[in-house]
Design a protein around this motif. Structure first.
Motif: not given
Lengths: 248, 255
Positions: B63-68, B138-142, B187-188
């Motif tokens: 979740i952290l890496i995805g946002l970054v 997760t990045a694509e979800i954001y 995703q979890f």
């Protein structure tokens, strides 16, 4: 150099959407306090013209002056002008996750630095003015279209703008709600604020407008007082448009 | 539905096991009434803790890496966008197992050559791999969530004087979050299932423990049936939590 009696001035403004020449050599002066109604067929560039005033669109050439300041052609730097200019959208664009009051006080508190108390007071005054103080704690989805648009008007006024832009404010409304919104706008027009309104509501135009502007294919084709405009249109295109829009 | 079908199949298997000739089925390996069966069950179930710890850590990192990764990916400047795009395409293209081998066996070599003596144990090796692999998604979800907010919201925010950061913080992100959370929670489930790969680098989670009992008891059908049931219970718990979250988000979605 800047003429203080002018709220908005377009000089030789051109704009393209890729290959589409949407505004062609626009020259326009809006006096301070003047109420202008822009009409014309869809795709004629009316909305784009209005959106250039508060830099929601950027023009490609020419100059636009708003309240004596030049509107920057580079969009990312164009934020300072728009804070003097309020805007009401066809689709209301209220913030759905915020209550009516939160919608109203967000700008004044974050952008103008008002305290919550000051912002609250201002919000309540304006909600009374648009005649829906009782809806203050509701969410936009709990309101009718007409009420939502009145909240949107109050939200704009909360920033105490010098110029108000209306982009087809009643086009997304059910017929029985159009009057309540137009009443609020006419009420507003009685005051000194400068207004530019894109609308097809000709009854409203006759009542509120100081000057009519007719656009077609990216040009200002005709301009005049409502009297002249409706009774004595000069161009064939304008006559045809008025005939079609007024026949029912 | 899933639950009912599974229970039906399990009952069928059990029933057939009871009535079949001896030697075909051997539920005794996990029969809690025998000492050996009970020990096996305890050993197998004790893998839950590692699977859950691994999944939670991997999801948190993801979740952290995805946002970054996602935020620069939405910049108007293509040179700011590019690294984000490259990361997503690259990471998405690598199968999980080879990436796990690379991180666990390859990365320590690189670290050592850089003079860093950081050992990578199976738990962290698996957590990092799962997190990186999942972060592309997760990045694509954001990005999807943020870009799904109507352009009119940004325009309205601008007309009431908000700058880019204020618009993001007060207008766009609160709305996007409601659309991002359910798929993120979904995703979890993917991470929990993929955590089974950690068994191949020796991490003592559910699958590894099942393999070890299979080797000593030679009863693959019974042990793996229980293993599948273990994952099913875990995933059903998470997915009902996701559905609860979706309902809650849906009820709050006032637009």
């Amino acid at each position: 150099m800047a003429d203080t009696s002018l709220a908005v001035q377009f000089k030789n403004v051109d704009k393209w959407f890729d290959d589409f020449h949407v505004l062609k050599n626009i020259d326009l002066k809006v006096l301070t306090g003047e109420k202008i109604v822009i009409c014309g067929p869809s795709g004629s560039g009316k909305s784009t013209l209005v959106r250039c005033i508060n830099s929601l669109e950027q023009h490609n050439s020419g100059n636009i002056m708003v309240q004596g300041k030049e509107v920057n052609k580079n969009l990312s730097k164009g934020t300072e002008v728009s804070s003097e200019v309020g805007m009401v959208f066809q689709q209301f664009n209220l913030f759905p996750h915020l209550t009516v009051k939160e919608n109203l006080i967000l700008g004044p508190m974050k952008a103008r630095g008002l305290t919550r108390k000051e912002a609250d007071d201002r919000a309540m005054k304006l909600l009374e003015r648009v005649k829906i103080p009782e809806q203050v704690n509701k969410y936009p989805s709990q309101l009718s279209g007409g009420q939502q648009q009145r909240v949107a008007i109050a939200r704009s006024l909360c920033m105490e703008p010098k110029i108000m832009l209306f982009d087809e404010p009643t086009s997304a409304l059910d017929p029985e709600m159009i009057a309540e919104v137009l009443d609020v706008i006419i009420d507003l027009a009685q005051e000194g604020i400068t207004m530019v309104v894109v609308t097809h509501e000709m009854g409203f135009a006759k009542k509120a407008a100081d000057r009519m502007i007719f656009m077609d294919e990216g040009r200002i084709v005709e301009t005049g007082t409502p009297d002249d405009f409706f009774n004595n249109p000069q161009t064939e295109r304008c006559k045809l448009f008025l005939k079609q829009i007024l026949q029912h | 539905m899933k639950t009912k079908t599974f229970i039906a199949i399990t009952l069928l298997l059990v029933a057939s096991g009871c009535s079949s000739p001896p030697g075909t089925w051997g539920w005794y390996v996990i029969d809690p009434s025998t000492q050996n069966g009970w020990n096996n069950i305890k050993f197998l179930l004790s893998g839950f803790s590692a699977t859950i710890r691994l999944s939670v850590l991997a999801a948190f990192l993801s979740i952290l890496i995805g946002l970054v990764v996602a935020l620069p990916g939405m910049s108007l400047n293509r040179w700011v966008r590019l690294p984000s795009r490259v990361y997503i395409e690259f990471v998405r293209a690598i199968p999980l197992l080879p990436m796990l081998f690379w991180v666990f066996y390859g990365l320590p070599v690189i670290l050592k050559s850089l003079g860093l003596n950081i050992p990578i144990d199976p738990f962290w090796g698996a957590a990092i791999t799962l997190a990186i692999s999942d972060s592309a998604f997760t990045a694509e979800i954001y990005r999807g969530g943020i870009q799904s907010i109507e352009k009119g919201q940004t325009e309205a925010a601008k007309t009431v004087g908000l700058n880019y950061m204020q618009t993001m913080r007060y207008v766009i992100l609160p709305q996007a979050l409601r659309r991002i959370l359910p798929p993120l929670a979904n995703q979890f489930i993917y991470i929990v299932k993929m955590s089974a790969f950690a068994s191949v680098i020796g991490m003592q989670e559910l699958t590894r423990r099942a393999n070890e009992v299979v080797v000593s008891e030679y009863r693959p059908l019974e042990i793996y049936s229980l293993l599948i049931l273990e994952y099913l219970v875990l995933v059903l718990i998470i997915s009902s939590a996701v559905r609860w979250l979706e309902r809650k988000m849906g009820a709050d979605q006032r637009s």
